[in-house]
Motif scaffolding. Structure first.
Motif, PDB file in Angstrom:
ATOM      1  N   SER A   1     -24.388  -3.242 -53.378  1.00  0.00           N
ATOM      2  CA  SER A   1     -25.003  -1.802 -53.856  1.00  0.00           C
ATOM      3  C   SER A   1     -25.386  -1.384 -52.459  1.00  0.00           C
ATOM      4  CB  SER A   1     -26.310  -2.044 -54.644  1.00  0.00           C
ATOM      5  OG  SER A   1     -25.749  -2.649 -55.748  1.00  0.00           O
ATOM      6  N   THR A   2     -24.797  -0.243 -52.143  1.00  0.00           N
ATOM      7  CA  THR A   2     -24.972   0.639 -50.843  1.00  0.00           C
ATOM      8  C   THR A   2     -26.071   1.553 -51.124  1.00  0.00           C
ATOM      9  OG1 THR A   2     -23.499   2.273 -51.031  1.00  0.00           O
ATOM     10  CG2 THR A   2     -22.806   0.338 -50.089  1.00  0.00           C
ATOM     11  N   GLY A   3     -27.066   1.692 -50.244  1.00  0.00           N
ATOM     12  CA  GLY A   3     -27.912   3.143 -50.605  1.00  0.00           C
ATOM     13  C   GLY A   3     -29.215   2.788 -49.677  1.00  0.00           C
ATOM     14  N   ASP A   4     -29.747   3.561 -48.729  1.00  0.00           N
ATOM     15  CA  ASP A   4     -31.037   3.539 -48.066  1.00  0.00           C
ATOM     16  C   ASP A   4     -32.273   3.753 -49.154  1.00  0.00           C
ATOM     17  OD1 ASP A   4     -30.106   2.994 -45.794  1.00  0.00           O
ATOM     18  OD2 ASP A   4     -30.386   4.865 -45.008  1.00  0.00           O
ATOM     19  N   GLU A   5     -31.834   4.211 -50.180  1.00  0.00           N
ATOM     20  CA  GLU A   5     -32.893   4.745 -51.203  1.00  0.00           C
ATOM     21  C   GLU A   5     -33.420   3.495 -52.249  1.00  0.00           C
ATOM     22  OE1 GLU A   5     -29.926   5.245 -51.524  1.00  0.00           O
ATOM     23  OE2 GLU A   5     -29.164   6.229 -53.314  1.00  0.00           O
ATOM     24  N   LEU A   6     -32.681   2.294 -52.223  1.00  0.00           N
ATOM     25  CA  LEU A   6     -32.521   1.394 -53.193  1.00  0.00           C
ATOM     26  C   LEU A   6     -33.695   0.288 -52.836  1.00  0.00           C
ATOM     27  CD1 LEU A   6     -28.840   0.762 -53.569  1.00  0.00           C
ATOM     28  CD2 LEU A   6     -30.195   2.385 -54.936  1.00  0.00           C
TER      29      LEU A   6
ATOM     30  N   ALA B   1     -27.817  -1.578 -46.542  1.00  0.00           N
ATOM     31  CA  ALA B   1     -28.323  -0.003 -46.041  1.00  0.00           C
ATOM     32  C   ALA B   1     -27.065   0.986 -45.568  1.00  0.00           C
ATOM     33  CB  ALA B   1     -29.169  -0.356 -44.820  1.00  0.00           C
ATOM     34  N   ASP B   2     -27.444   2.114 -45.623  1.00  0.00           N
ATOM     35  CA  ASP B   2     -26.300   3.212 -45.355  1.00  0.00           C
ATOM     36  C   ASP B   2     -26.386   3.174 -43.768  1.00  0.00           C
ATOM     37  OD1 ASP B   2     -25.585   4.069 -47.801  1.00  0.00           O
ATOM     38  OD2 ASP B   2     -27.404   5.268 -47.925  1.00  0.00           O
ATOM     39  N   ASP B   3     -25.577   2.139 -43.274  1.00  0.00           N
ATOM     40  CA  ASP B   3     -25.538   2.076 -41.724  1.00  0.00           C
ATOM     41  C   ASP B   3     -24.186   1.547 -41.413  1.00  0.00           C
ATOM     42  OD1 ASP B   3     -26.453   1.444 -38.885  1.00  0.00           O
ATOM     43  OD2 ASP B   3     -26.091  -0.790 -39.918  1.00  0.00           O
TER      44      ASP B   3
ATOM     45  N   GLY C   1     -21.531   3.108 -54.641  1.00  0.00           N
ATOM     46  CA  GLY C   1     -21.992   4.007 -53.995  1.00  0.00           C
ATOM     47  C   GLY C   1     -21.403   4.172 -52.393  1.00  0.00           C
ATOM     48  N   GLY C   2     -21.786   5.266 -51.743  1.00  0.00           N
ATOM     49  CA  GLY C   2     -21.153   5.345 -50.481  1.00  0.00           C
ATOM     50  C   GLY C   2     -19.629   5.727 -50.027  1.00  0.00           C
ATOM     51  N   VAL C   3     -18.896   5.948 -51.395  1.00  0.00           N
ATOM     52  CA  VAL C   3     -17.556   6.300 -51.307  1.00  0.00           C
ATOM     53  C   VAL C   3     -17.260   7.688 -51.608  1.00  0.00           C
ATOM     54  CG1 VAL C   3     -16.546   3.981 -51.871  1.00  0.00           C
ATOM     55  CG2 VAL C   3     -17.359   5.590 -53.819  1.00  0.00           C
TER      56      VAL C   3
HETATM   57 MG    MG Z   1     -25.439   6.573 -51.488  1.00  0.00          MG
END
Ligand code: MG
Ligand code: AMP
Length: 380
Positions: free
Chosen positions: A165-170, A208-210, A232-234
């Protein structure tokens, strides 16, 4: 997509461990079942004849302990349900139709030939193929494998699944949330869907989104799993790092973006025999695209038919068509296969998945699909 799914290998599985597995062989019965003529009733084996006879009880045929010989004229052999009926020539008179006294019975009904007999081979015949390659093994299939003589069956391997699961908000379930943070639910929903689709979830991780972190996580997941599911992130935002990271690891893009609502950013690629799905981050989109793409792929990887979850149903209300994209509407179904939307259908509205029995596919076009129109429904 299904054309690029290569079935996994096989292994022998004991029948008591094989629930939910997919057969990778045909199961052929090694004997007749039942393997002997037997009684369908508790009662007495007698020579066929009229009511009113007095017959001496000369023996007993019990489950697992057959009588030596059939009765002759004037004789009766006590018999239990499922116990051997020698030679199968007599008939069985149920215990309710006799009067028993002093080691004898009086028959209170006629006994036709072969009454209440279960003949050998009536269920399964020796040499008969009772289960076919590609069959998912549920309770009945496992029971039939056993009566066909099997203690183990050759099954397809279980696909190992990694969920990233990608996302800095998670933030993890139950965590305090800072500004702009949300609880990470796709790892739970996608992991659960993968388990329900008979996958083995070997890795679940938040990323993380990195760019570097994303590359590292994908590297690990490609080692740990046959099927990699990212959420996410796609999309095309500046913080969407999934596609470049997959490219970095030699995962070849097969498609990106589908004419589907929800689910437009869906990405699919392969590396050798490994399958990689980049699913949209929105919680509903992630579940919907899992059901429409990942689940069929998991079925095919196991050698199972990926199309068994489709039915037709009728809409109960008008649904405006999307001009450019097919829409996967979450619907509940009644016993007459009437499909009713579960409520607001936004891709961020996860409650629309509650009580959803299926995804009704409202095809793209002008105007509206009308109440009463038939639609294809992918059962959840
Ligand atoms: Mg995202
Ligand atoms: P993205 O595809 O990364 O742009 O994410 C789209 C939306 O889905 C955003 O609102 C994200 O916060 C949300 N989202 C992404 N990943 C998750 C997740 N694992 N659990 C819940 N919501 C998510």
């Amino acid at each position: 997509m299904l054309d690029s799914v290569v079935p996994l290998g096989t292994e022998d599985v004991p029948v008591d461990r094989a629930l939910g597995r997919v057969l990778a062989e045909d199961v052929v019965a090694d004997r007749d079942v039942p393997s002997f003529d037997n009684s369908a009733m508790d009662g007495f084996i007698v020579v066929p004849g009229p009511a009113g006879r007095r017959l001496t009880i000369v023996g007993e045929s019990r489950a697992g302990a057959p009588a030596d010989a059939p009765p002759r004229e004037g004789e009766a052999v006590r018999v239990s349900t499922g116990a051997v009926v020698p030679h199968g020539e007599g008939g069985v008179i149920p215990v309710e139709q006799v009067t028993e006294e002093d080691g004898a019975i009086v028959t209170n009904a006629d006994v036709p030939p072969a009454q209440h007999l279960r003949r050998s081979g009536e269920d399964v015949e020796r040499g008969q193929t009772v289960l076919h390659h590609g069959t998912r093994l549920h309770a009945a299939e496992l029971g039939v494998a056993v009566i066909a003589g099997r203690a183990s069956v050759t099954c397809s391997l279980i696909p190992r699944v990694a969920v990233l699961s990608t996302g800095d908000e998670l933030r993890p379930p139950g965590a305090e949330l800072g500004p702009g943070q949300i609880h990470e639910s796709n790892g739970i929903t996608l992991g659960a869907l993968a388990t329900a689709a008979y996958g083995d979830v070997t890795l679940r991780q938040v990323v993380a989104d990195d760019p570097h972190t994303t590359r590292q996580a994908i590297k690990g997941a490609l080692q740990a799993a046959d099927v990699l599911i990212l959420s996410g992130g796609v999309s095309v935002g500046p913080h969407d790092h999934v596609k470049p990271a997959l490219d970095h690891h030699g995962v070849e893009q097969r498609f990106w973006r589908v004419a589907l609502r929800p689910g437009k950013p869906t990405w699919f690629g392969t590396k050798d025999d490994k399958l990689v799905f980049g699913l949209p981050g929105n919680p509903v989109s992630a579940m919907v695209t899992f059901l429409l793409f990942v689940r069929p792929a998991l079925a095919k990887a196991q050698g199972a038919d990926p199309t068994t979850t489709r039915i037709r149903a009728r809409l109960t209300q008008d649904i405006p068509r999307n001009p450019g994209r097919d829409e996967a509407l979450r619907v509940s179904l009644d016993e007459e296969r009437n499909a009713t939307p579960t409520g607001p259908q936004g891709s961020h509205q996860l409650r629309s998945m509650l009580n959803a029995h299926g995804l009704a596919i409202v095809t793209a076009g002008d105007g509206a699909a009308r109440a009463g129109d038939e639609v294809v429904v992918e059962l959840i």
